[in-house]
Design a protein around this motif. Structure first.
Motif, PDB file in Angstrom:
ATOM      1  N   ALA A 114      -7.400   6.532 -18.004  1.00  0.00           N
ATOM      2  CA  ALA A 114      -7.248   6.487 -19.458  1.00  0.00           C
ATOM      3  C   ALA A 114      -8.517   6.968 -20.151  1.00  0.00           C
ATOM      4  N   ARG A 174      -8.900  10.073 -22.706  1.00  0.00           N
ATOM      5  CA  ARG A 174      -9.431   9.928 -24.073  1.00  0.00           C
ATOM      6  C   ARG A 174     -10.471  11.001 -24.354  1.00  0.00           C
ATOM      7  N   VAL A 232     -17.642  10.962 -37.240  1.00  0.00           N
ATOM      8  CA  VAL A 232     -16.451  10.419 -36.559  1.00  0.00           C
ATOM      9  C   VAL A 232     -16.578  10.488 -35.030  1.00  0.00           C
ATOM     10  N   ASP A 233     -16.148   9.421 -34.374  1.00  0.00           N
ATOM     11  CA  ASP A 233     -16.154   9.376 -32.908  1.00  0.00           C
ATOM     12  C   ASP A 233     -14.850   9.989 -32.385  1.00  0.00           C
ATOM     13  N   GLN A 239     -12.719   8.018 -30.001  1.00  0.00           N
ATOM     14  CA  GLN A 239     -12.016   6.882 -30.568  1.00  0.00           C
ATOM     15  C   GLN A 239     -10.766   7.309 -31.336  1.00  0.00           C
ATOM     16  N   ASP A 260      -8.297   7.726 -28.848  1.00  0.00           N
ATOM     17  CA  ASP A 260      -7.839   6.404 -28.425  1.00  0.00           C
ATOM     18  C   ASP A 260      -6.688   5.944 -29.313  1.00  0.00           C
ATOM     19  N   LEU A 261      -6.861   6.133 -30.594  1.00  0.00           N
ATOM     20  CA  LEU A 261      -5.804   5.729 -31.529  1.00  0.00           C
ATOM     21  C   LEU A 261      -4.514   6.496 -31.259  1.00  0.00           C
ATOM     22  N   SER A 291      -3.047   5.424 -27.838  1.00  0.00           N
ATOM     23  CA  SER A 291      -2.489   4.073 -27.916  1.00  0.00           C
ATOM     24  C   SER A 291      -1.103   4.112 -28.550  1.00  0.00           C
ATOM     25  N   TYR A 292      -1.014   4.902 -29.616  1.00  0.00           N
ATOM     26  CA  TYR A 292       0.269   5.061 -30.281  1.00  0.00           C
ATOM     27  C   TYR A 292       1.320   5.563 -29.288  1.00  0.00           C
ATOM     28  N   TRP A 347       1.220   5.442 -25.855  1.00  0.00           N
ATOM     29  CA  TRP A 347       1.461   4.463 -24.788  1.00  0.00           C
ATOM     30  C   TRP A 347       2.445   3.392 -25.235  1.00  0.00           C
ATOM     31  N   VAL A 348       2.160   2.816 -26.378  1.00  0.00           N
ATOM     32  CA  VAL A 348       2.997   1.705 -26.819  1.00  0.00           C
ATOM     33  C   VAL A 348       4.417   2.179 -27.096  1.00  0.00           C
ATOM     34  N   ALA A 363       2.433   9.520 -38.548  1.00  0.00           N
ATOM     35  CA  ALA A 363       1.410   8.701 -37.876  1.00  0.00           C
ATOM     36  C   ALA A 363       0.145   9.523 -37.644  1.00  0.00           C
ATOM     37  N   ILE A 411      -3.916   9.173 -39.341  1.00  0.00           N
ATOM     38  CA  ILE A 411      -5.173   9.176 -38.603  1.00  0.00           C
ATOM     39  C   ILE A 411      -6.044  10.357 -39.023  1.00  0.00           C
TER      40      ILE A 411
END
Lengths: 206, 206, 206, 206
Positions: free
Chosen positions: B127, B131, B151-152, B155, B158-159, B162-163, B165-166, B183, B187
């Motif tokens: 993962a 990323r 900005v990272d 990260q 990651d957002l 995550s969206y 994956w879920v 969505a 971001i």
DNA sequence: ACCTAAGCGAGACGGTACGTCTCGTCTTGCG
DNA sequence: CGCAAGACGAGACGTACCGTCTCGCTTAGGT
């Protein structure tokens, strides 16, 4: 630990159910999801396996019941600042997952849902409910003009929740505050109405 | 389907490994994660169980190998527009998860990682790698001034991840384009440099 | 312990055979028949399994070879008294079975013969040979008139050998001298020519 | 063949035990000792392996149970003549070993006893019991003055039994009557009281 | 002096059995 | 009728050996 628990006649004994749920939680905590079996729970609860199966159709349902039994006191603050509210929400959630059995239980439930359709259904419903619930934080901000009108509050909640879930599932619930706040910041400023603002100069502008 | 596969001397027979991975994938597809067992794979691959254990220490490792064997041709477009790039990335990912075994395999892997620490470790590493990789999309946008300097990128990735994956884990990879795009929009505009823009009037005000 | 043993060309390397037999004996001694496996022998002898199978068709044959390799120096005395000769023979045999690997090996061989027909055949042949051999003790006594003419020497040997075997197989090779002598006495006086004798008033009439 | 055999509550189901023993015997008969495995028995009995292990600790115990289940109706005649009694005993024993599974089972048991100490112990006890039992034939003869007073009846039984065992273990239970009778004759006349007799002119004096 | 044939150690191969674990079902006997 | 208890058939777990196979190497004997 109810010892010598017996039948209370021709009807269900709530003590047994309670003992089973408690045992299930304890087993999950002590041995993790891989050590979580109906046999182990029955052993620990000093209950017969059929008693478990009588009340819950299987592992998934039991797991769900254990999760729902957890009293959930996640903070839903209302500071007047969405970013702060969401940050506090995530902090509270991570804290709960870290310091109580809730995290382990939820992890297990998600895992179970990948092979058990009942668990999957239950999880989906639960997740949808939580999205709506968390979405109210956003909707509130929207009502006070902090968030743009067209934004879908539930979907914002989805983004936040997904971030949390994946952190749980990949063992990152000890994420540091700054990182969490930054992530929330990206989302919030993405839906913010304050167009003139230059948010998130992360490492500080002088 | 290699019949009568034999030893090729005192070293690993790639045919066997291949047959095992193929069988593992097939079993996973046909019977799902709950039906995925070393025995079933061995049976399907016409391989001895020890041959499997010789090369993979257990279910988790085999699962991971099966996942990694999937040739991942997720689109990493470079349209000059981060929102478009991320949207295409998610579409491509969801499509792959939906139309190939990859989705089922990855779901299984995440589930396994909740009870097996090796799988957890492997998943975490994987993962993290993804990323960084996906983060390059953001970094590129950052380089061309589309994204704010502080900005990272990882990260942000990651957002987005995550969206995704879920959605996979809760059975929502058939999410409609508009929702996905929205969505991503939340971001991207959250990290965007174009401060004067009034982004994402989603349902369009006339 | 021959290290780095190699091929000596297109023919059998006696060192290997020797090392294998030695290892087999050692394994049998240290781990017993239940721990006696071709793998264990190969491991111990630092030999490849095929090298073993090249020279012996299986466990049974190897076992037999190990047994035959034992230099058998059982006493075949000629004291002029059959009873004494047979007693000494049994004592010598029991002693050998007790103090050398021979006993364990032979026990294993008999066990193996109950499930492996090759071992059974080999054992039968071996036993027949031994009966004839031991029978010579009796035949000699017969020649000097100690034993009745009609008596079948081989069959007498059979009785004596059976007594020994069963003692080995039931863990009674530490049988005391008096008992052994008495058993021999029963047989010998049963075939004896000295009809007037009142033999073996074991517990002594005054 | 009990189909659909189920639990009868929290206690042993005799049907299962019976089915397992029957299956074990059948497997032993059909495939011999080398084909005798817990798996094979479970398969044949349509029983789960744990059910077998619940009641018998392993192969040896099961084997022993199978042997003991055999109803042993060896003839213990009382003809007034020890030689005749022992001959009939051996004939009956050989017949039973030859025509029923008993022989194969006992062979297996002896084999097992060479590598399994439990089986060894059980076999030793069993054998000791049989020696005493068979010894009664001799003791009876002793009581009527047919056998010398000092003779150890049990030890005579040991000689006879050893003869039988070794014949079984070396595949000679089809031994002809004359040979058996002669062997018995050697032993009996060895312990006989009739000193003037010139017994056993085996091949007939003219 | 080269070639080939066979033995060598090594270890992977497809299998089978081991003994243990958990599954979900069933049946008892007590309350 | 609910309960604790626990046996049941089923089948997966991970390990040990089985006997076979192929490798890359050595060495000797025949040419």
């Amino acid at each position: 630990m109810a010892v010598g628990r017996k039948s209370i006649g021709a009807r269900r004994n709530p003590d047994s159910a309670e003992a089973i749920l408690e045992a299930a939680e304890a087993v999950l905590l002590e041995n993790g999801y891989s050590g979580f079996s109906i046999e182990a729970v029955a052993r620990r609860a000093r209950a017969g396996k059929p008693t478990i199966y009588r009340w819950w159709p299987g592992k998934a349902a039991l797991l769900l019941a254990v999760y729902q039994r957890q009293k959930r006191d996640v903070v839903y603050s209302d500071s007047g600042d969405l970013e702060e509210d969401l940050f506090r929400f995530l902090k509270s959630l991570f804290h709960q997952w870290h310091d109580t059995p809730a995290g382990e239980i939820f992890r297990s439930l998600v895992a179970e849902a990948q092979s058990d359709s009942d668990a999957a259904k239950a999880l989906a419903e639960y997740a949808a409910g939580r999205r709506v619930h968390t979405g109210q934080l956003v909707a509130r901000a929207q009502a006070r003009g902090e968030v743009r009108p067209g934004v879908d509050a539930t979907q914002v909640a989805d983004l936040v929740a997904s971030y949390a879930w994946v952190h749980l599932l990949t063992g990152r619930i000890d994420e540091n505050d700054e990182t969490i706040r930054r992530a929330v910041g990206y989302i919030v400023s993405g839906v913010s109405n304050r167009e003139t603002e230059a948010p998130d100069q992360t490492h500080g502008s002088p």
